[in-house]
Structure formats: structure tokens, C-alpha cells
Design a protein around this motif. Sequence first.
Motif, PDB file in Angstrom:
ATOM      1  N   ASP A  19      38.887   4.908  40.228  1.00  0.00           N
ATOM      2  CA  ASP A  19      38.360   4.087  41.324  1.00  0.00           C
ATOM      3  C   ASP A  19      36.837   4.136  41.368  1.00  0.00           C
ATOM      4  N   ARG A  21      39.207  -1.949  48.070  1.00  0.00           N
ATOM      5  CA  ARG A  21      38.509  -0.714  47.725  1.00  0.00           C
ATOM      6  C   ARG A  21      37.004  -0.845  47.941  1.00  0.00           C
ATOM      7  N   THR A  54      34.386   0.964  40.807  1.00  0.00           N
ATOM      8  CA  THR A  54      33.383   0.629  41.813  1.00  0.00           C
ATOM      9  C   THR A  54      31.997   0.547  41.179  1.00  0.00           C
TER      10      THR A  54
END
Length: 116
Positions: A34, A76, A38
Motif C-alpha cells: 500500500d 486508500r 501510494t
Amino acid sequence: MEIGSVAEWATACAETAAVLVALFLPYVERRRADRKSTRNLKMMLLGIVNRALEQNDPKSLETFLSVSAFTDAAERDKDTLDVARQILELFKSGKADGDTSSRDKEIKALLQTIKP
């Protein structure tokens, strides 16, 4: 009732540690993935916005935001995408005003908030 030998205790401790690692490792790997996603999204966004500033054309940014709404990044990286939407709005309002220098300053200030 016997306590058991040292070898049995060592085996039990090793098995417990293996179970804990097996339970915790997917969480760590997902978190790393993640963070990497990002970072990649932010780097891509920085490149797209800089190119849009050079060409004075936000079409690629608009397309990027449209596509990102259908990915897992929409949840997210909501804050980053919100900043990108603000930048797009500045582009649109700047075209109507004709004042690109103040618009560019505002956009660059917003870009500072999403550094990878």
C-alpha cells in the motif's frame, strides 16, 4: 506431571513463533504494498501536474482523476486525490481568469502537500 525436556520446550517456542510470523507477515506485506502504491501514485500525479503546468492543458490530469476513481486508490489515497481535484479546479478557474501566475503558485503550493 512432568514439565518436559528442553528440546520439547524449544520446539514449542519455535512453533509458537512460526505461527505468530505466519499471522503477522501478510499484514506487513500488505502495508508495504500500500505504501509503495501510494508513493507511485504521488510520483505519477506530480509528473502529470508538472506536464499540465508546462503545456497549460489539464486534460491528462482530468483523465488521471477519472480513471483513479475506479481503482483501489480511490479509498486508500483519498486525501491525495482530493488535492489533485483541487488542482484541476484551479486549472479550470485559471483559464477563465487568464491569471496563470497566481494559479501556478497555488498549484505548486498544493503540490508541496503531496510530496512522496
